[in-house]
Design a protein around this motif. Structure first.
Motif, mmCIF file in Angstrom:
data_model
loop_
_atom_site.group_PDB
_atom_site.id
_atom_site.type_symbol
_atom_site.label_atom_id
_atom_site.label_comp_id
_atom_site.label_asym_id
_atom_site.label_seq_id
_atom_site.Cartn_x
_atom_site.Cartn_y
_atom_site.Cartn_z
ATOM 1 N N VAL A 1 8.235 13.202 -1.731
ATOM 2 C CA VAL A 1 7.304 13.104 -2.234
ATOM 3 C C VAL A 1 6.558 11.449 -1.778
ATOM 4 C CG1 VAL A 1 5.825 12.585 -4.412
ATOM 5 C CG2 VAL A 1 7.393 14.301 -4.319
ATOM 6 N N GLN A 2 7.386 10.511 -2.067
ATOM 7 C CA GLN A 2 6.990 9.204 -1.793
ATOM 8 C C GLN A 2 6.688 9.015 -0.333
ATOM 9 O OE1 GLN A 2 10.051 6.465 -2.200
ATOM 10 N NE2 GLN A 2 8.648 4.814 -2.933
ATOM 11 N N VAL A 3 7.332 9.674 0.550
ATOM 12 C CA VAL A 3 6.977 9.548 2.227
ATOM 13 C C VAL A 3 5.566 10.380 2.301
ATOM 14 C CG1 VAL A 3 7.847 10.261 4.289
ATOM 15 C CG2 VAL A 3 9.148 9.056 2.906
ATOM 16 N N ASP A 4 5.520 11.434 1.696
ATOM 17 C CA ASP A 4 4.309 12.170 1.990
ATOM 18 C C ASP A 4 3.019 11.525 1.719
ATOM 19 O OD1 ASP A 4 5.436 15.591 1.479
ATOM 20 O OD2 ASP A 4 5.196 14.157 3.357
ATOM 21 N N VAL A 5 3.117 10.796 0.249
ATOM 22 C CA VAL A 5 1.888 10.056 -0.086
ATOM 23 C C VAL A 5 1.746 8.925 0.770
ATOM 24 C CG1 VAL A 5 1.249 8.963 -2.226
ATOM 25 C CG2 VAL A 5 2.228 11.070 -2.424
ATOM 26 N N MET A 6 2.680 8.116 0.874
ATOM 27 C CA MET A 6 2.332 6.982 1.793
ATOM 28 C C MET A 6 1.856 7.329 3.028
ATOM 29 S SD MET A 6 5.753 5.105 0.794
ATOM 30 C CE MET A 6 5.299 3.232 0.848
ATOM 31 N N ARG A 7 2.254 8.467 3.807
ATOM 32 C CA ARG A 7 1.928 8.712 5.191
ATOM 33 C C ARG A 7 0.448 9.319 4.955
ATOM 34 N NH1 ARG A 7 5.033 13.279 7.104
ATOM 35 N NH2 ARG A 7 6.925 12.075 6.821
ATOM 36 N N HIS A 8 0.260 10.094 4.117
ATOM 37 C CA HIS A 8 -1.210 10.284 3.762
ATOM 38 C C HIS A 8 -2.328 9.161 3.910
ATOM 39 C CE1 HIS A 8 -0.901 14.557 4.274
ATOM 40 N NE2 HIS A 8 -0.097 14.512 3.367
ATOM 41 N N LEU A 9 -1.728 8.193 3.222
ATOM 42 C CA LEU A 9 -2.478 7.028 2.823
ATOM 43 C C LEU A 9 -2.630 6.178 3.986
ATOM 44 C CD1 LEU A 9 -3.508 5.948 0.125
ATOM 45 C CD2 LEU A 9 -1.819 4.702 -0.121
ATOM 46 N N ALA A 10 -1.487 6.025 4.695
ATOM 47 C CA ALA A 10 -1.600 5.166 5.882
ATOM 48 C C ALA A 10 -2.378 5.933 7.058
ATOM 49 C CB ALA A 10 -0.213 4.948 6.494
ATOM 50 N N ASN A 11 -2.460 7.403 6.944
ATOM 51 C CA ASN A 11 -3.249 7.819 8.004
ATOM 52 C C ASN A 11 -4.575 7.810 7.702
ATOM 53 O OD1 ASN A 11 -1.086 8.791 9.771
ATOM 54 N ND2 ASN A 11 -0.850 10.773 8.607
ATOM 55 N N ASN A 12 -4.978 8.034 6.481
ATOM 56 C CA ASN A 12 -6.323 7.782 6.196
ATOM 57 C C ASN A 12 -6.818 6.146 6.333
ATOM 58 O OD1 ASN A 12 -6.675 10.429 5.338
ATOM 59 N ND2 ASN A 12 -6.152 10.025 3.204
ATOM 60 N N ALA A 13 -6.118 5.387 5.926
ATOM 61 C CA ALA A 13 -6.464 3.896 6.453
ATOM 62 C C ALA A 13 -6.523 3.712 7.666
ATOM 63 C CB ALA A 13 -5.608 3.148 5.636
ATOM 64 N N SER A 14 -5.610 4.229 8.522
ATOM 65 C CA SER A 14 -5.698 3.984 9.943
ATOM 66 C C SER A 14 -7.049 4.448 10.664
ATOM 67 C CB SER A 14 -4.610 4.371 10.626
ATOM 68 O OG SER A 14 -4.423 5.641 10.514
ATOM 69 N N HIS A 15 -7.327 5.701 10.018
ATOM 70 C CA HIS A 15 -8.750 6.450 10.482
ATOM 71 C C HIS A 15 -9.737 5.541 10.151
ATOM 72 C CE1 HIS A 15 -6.586 9.795 12.214
ATOM 73 N NE2 HIS A 15 -6.241 10.497 11.131
ATOM 74 N N GLU A 16 -9.820 5.047 9.150
ATOM 75 C CA GLU A 16 -10.978 4.291 8.634
ATOM 76 C C GLU A 16 -11.242 3.209 9.456
ATOM 77 O OE1 GLU A 16 -12.143 6.821 5.708
ATOM 78 O OE2 GLU A 16 -13.094 5.031 6.498
ATOM 79 N N ILE A 17 -10.077 2.474 9.931
ATOM 80 C CA ILE A 17 -10.372 1.508 10.855
ATOM 81 C C ILE A 17 -10.720 1.773 12.329
ATOM 82 C CG2 ILE A 17 -9.024 -0.295 11.996
ATOM 83 C CD1 ILE A 17 -6.894 -0.242 9.805
ATOM 84 N N ASN A 18 -10.064 3.044 12.785
ATOM 85 C CA ASN A 18 -10.502 3.558 14.041
ATOM 86 C C ASN A 18 -11.768 3.954 14.460
ATOM 87 O OD1 ASN A 18 -7.988 2.408 14.816
ATOM 88 N ND2 ASN A 18 -6.915 4.472 14.519
ATOM 89 N N ASP A 19 -12.105 4.765 13.487
ATOM 90 C CA ASP A 19 -13.365 5.372 13.569
ATOM 91 C C ASP A 19 -14.677 4.211 13.435
ATOM 92 O OD1 ASP A 19 -12.685 8.201 11.532
ATOM 93 O OD2 ASP A 19 -12.103 7.615 13.393
ATOM 94 N N PRO A 20 -15.736 4.459 13.999
ATOM 95 C CA PRO A 20 -16.655 3.426 14.013
ATOM 96 C C PRO A 20 -17.254 3.287 12.358
ATOM 97 C CG PRO A 20 -17.645 5.556 14.910
ATOM 98 C CD PRO A 20 -15.976 5.742 14.813
ATOM 99 N N LYS A 21 -17.434 2.275 12.233
ATOM 100 C CA LYS A 21 -17.962 1.998 10.738
ATOM 101 C C LYS A 21 -19.463 2.025 10.551
ATOM 102 C CE LYS A 21 -14.202 -0.911 8.739
ATOM 103 N NZ LYS A 21 -13.406 0.189 9.018
ATOM 104 N N THR A 22 -19.866 2.680 9.588
ATOM 105 C CA THR A 22 -21.221 2.540 9.022
ATOM 106 C C THR A 22 -21.203 1.309 8.253
ATOM 107 O OG1 THR A 22 -20.783 3.718 7.199
ATOM 108 C CG2 THR A 22 -21.312 4.858 8.849
ATOM 109 N N SER A 23 -22.560 0.496 8.286
ATOM 110 C CA SER A 23 -22.610 -0.775 7.620
ATOM 111 C C SER A 23 -22.765 -0.385 6.112
ATOM 112 C CB SER A 23 -23.748 -1.277 8.010
ATOM 113 O OG SER A 23 -25.183 -0.528 7.848
ATOM 114 N N SER A 24 -21.968 -1.196 5.409
ATOM 115 C CA SER A 24 -21.876 -0.777 3.903
ATOM 116 C C SER A 24 -23.087 -1.291 3.249
ATOM 117 C CB SER A 24 -20.715 -1.601 3.229
ATOM 118 O OG SER A 24 -20.519 -2.766 3.476
#
Lengths: 327, 192
Positions: free
Chosen positions: B169-192
């Motif tokens: 469970v722990q690994v799954d949650v952390m992996r999802h979190l890490a993937n989402n966070a890294s996607h946020e970085i790699n995708d082009p950002k919209t200005s907040s």
């Protein structure tokens, strides 16, 4: 003696009377355990001598009142399902058999039954005469009591059930002193749990390559646990490199949880882990120490200014991540 | 067994709570401290989903609460539960392992040493070799599972079962979190 043993062969006596009470067992076993695998194992033991289904019917039906009422609370549900399903499947055949059992049960001839039981306690081979004698002398007093108690026990199985005793049935050709019985109970518990573990650990449950045997199973389990723990370490490292741990750390994660796609997370990729591979990490850390102040003002321009810095870091992080996986 | 997705949600919530507490107490942390905080709060969150029903969770929390900074996390994560469990965990941590367990460990050591000392000629049958192998591996497993040294074989396997599920469970949650966070970085950002 030979005559007597041949008598056993012909007279298919289903009365496996080797239940033993362990009331004063020094080994404290809480809960109540009947051997749920009786039907299968009985078949193994008896295939050479008797018709297997006949006896499995018998045993299961005899065990029925005990099993359904007396399984311990912390045994997994699969155990009860197994036993009840096996018993239900065999119930249809056992009607005629049960009549026989009960008639045998009510025989007042305790000593007669004792002799049969004792002889069965010896080795399965026909030449069990001498061992039978020894066993018989030791177990005579026990078995007599057991016979009487077992009758009572079967009748009021429900009441006596869960009061700290472990009811174990010794199969044919196995020793019946309390120590070996306890050993056997323990061993079966362990093997049962190994089976459930087989389904859980990947790579253990291929149909043609069922890894039996404790050592190999334990090997797999150890590898799996170690790999999972390493994954946790690695992922936590990755997360530290991805997320800023500033006052809005919690908010970041909340955002991620709620809307992982939409939110533009103000993530400034920090330096990677403190691996000695990366020299620039220290310098980058100092640079980004200034960032929290800017972020708090919601200043987006500084973010864009750090774009090329970020790219460098991302490349480095990818690099270091590969390194991580090989440690 | 429990529903894995509900387990995941529970774990995530508790983990976030722990992390918020961490960041509230310390404004600026170094990299290693952050990593440690993340890991520790994840561990504690994982252990508290079992709420001391299992042995390993209890041992994990006891070990974690030896450190003072973690105590606050534990207290808050366990916040709504009854005070009994909290008290037991803290007491256990302060006492170290209990007396009965110490006795068990000591007696096992004595037996082991005496077996080594008596060097009678022992028959080297394949069964003894197999037993030795199994024994070695149970030792290793005991060192892996938290709190495993004080358990007998059967319960050890039960605990590993539980532990494996929670780790997954722990690994799954952390992996999802890490993937989402890294996607946020790699995708082009919209200005907040």
């Amino acid at each position: 003696m030979a005559a007597f043993s041949s008598y056993q062969l012909q007279h298919t006596n289903p009365f496996l009377l080797d239940t033993v009470f362990l009331p004063s067992s020094p080994i404290k076993m809480s809960g109540f355990l009947e051997e749920p695998n009786n039907s299968c194992t009985v078949q193994n033991c008896f295939s050479q001598f008797y018709q297997p289904e006949f006896h499995s019917n018998v045993i299961v039906h005899e065990n029925n009142p005990n099993i359904t009422t007396t399984l311990s609370h912390d045994e997994p549900n699969s155990v009860t399902n197994k036993s009840t399903s096996s018993s239900s499947s065999l119930d249809m055949d056992s009607s005629s058999v049960t009549d026989k059992i009960e008639s045998e049960n009510n025989k007042p001839n305790v000593t007669h039954m004792d002799k049969k039981r004792k002889s069965r306690e010896g080795s399965p081979s026909r030449s069990s005469a001498h061992s039978k004698g020894d066993n018989g002398k030791r177990k005579k007093s026990n078995s007599k009591l057991v016979a009487k108690d077992e009758k009572k026990e079967e009748k009021k199985a429900n009441e006596e059930a869960p009061y700290g005793y472990i009811h174990v049935r010794a199969r044919r050709g196995q020793a019946t002193d309390s120590h070996s019985l306890a050993e056997r109970v323990r061993r079966e518990k362990i093997s049962e749990r190994m089976k459930t573990l087989q389904s859980l650990v990947p790579g253990c449950d291929k149909v043609n390559n069922k890894v039996t045997g404790k050592a190999l199973m334990l090997d797999e389990i150890i590898n799996y646990v170690q790999s999972l723990q390493n994954q946790v370490e690695f992922l936590s490292m990755k997360l530290t490199s991805l997320n800023p741990m500033y006052y809005d750390f919690g908010m970041d994660l909340d955002a991620l949880m709620v809307r992982p796609d939409d939110q533009a997370v103000e993530v400034i990729p920090n330096t990677n882990s403190g691996y000695p591979l990366l020299d620039n990490s220290a310098s980058l850390m100092f640079q980004q120490a200034h960032f929290p102040n800017s972020i708090s003002q919601g200043n987006g321009q500084l973010l864009w200014g750090a774009d090329d810095l970020r790219q460098k870091i991302i490349d480095q992080s990818g690099f270091s991540n590969n390194f991580c996986s090989f440690h | 067994m429990r529903n894995p997705s509900s387990l995941k949600q529970e774990f995530l919530k508790k983990w976030i709570k722990g992390l918020q507490i961490c960041s509230a107490t310390k404004k600026k942390m170094s990299i290693m401290e952050r990593r440690k905080a993340i890991k520790v709060s994840a561990d504690i969150a994982m252990a508290s989903t079992r709420k001391s029903t299992t042995y390993w969770s209890h041992a994990l929390m006891a070990n974690a609460s030896k450190d003072d900074t973690n105590k606050i996390i534990i207290e808050n994560i366990l916040g709504n539960d009854d005070d009994n469990s909290k008290r037991i965990i803290f007491k256990k941590a302060s006492m170290g392992i209990s007396m009965s367990q110490k006795r068990i460990v000591r007696s096992k050591k004595i037996v082991r040493n005496s077996c080594k000392i008596s060097r009678r000629a022992r028959k080297i049958s394949p069964s003894t070799i197999a037993k030795k192998l199994v024994k070695k591996r149970t030792q290793v497993l005991k060192s892996l599972v938290p709190g495993g040294e004080y358990m007998d074989d059967a319960s050890l396997i039960k605990e590993t079962l539980d532990y494996i599920i929670s780790l997954r469970v722990q690994v799954d949650v952390m992996r999802h979190l890490a993937n989402n966070a890294s996607h946020e970085i790699n995708d082009p950002k919209t200005s907040s």
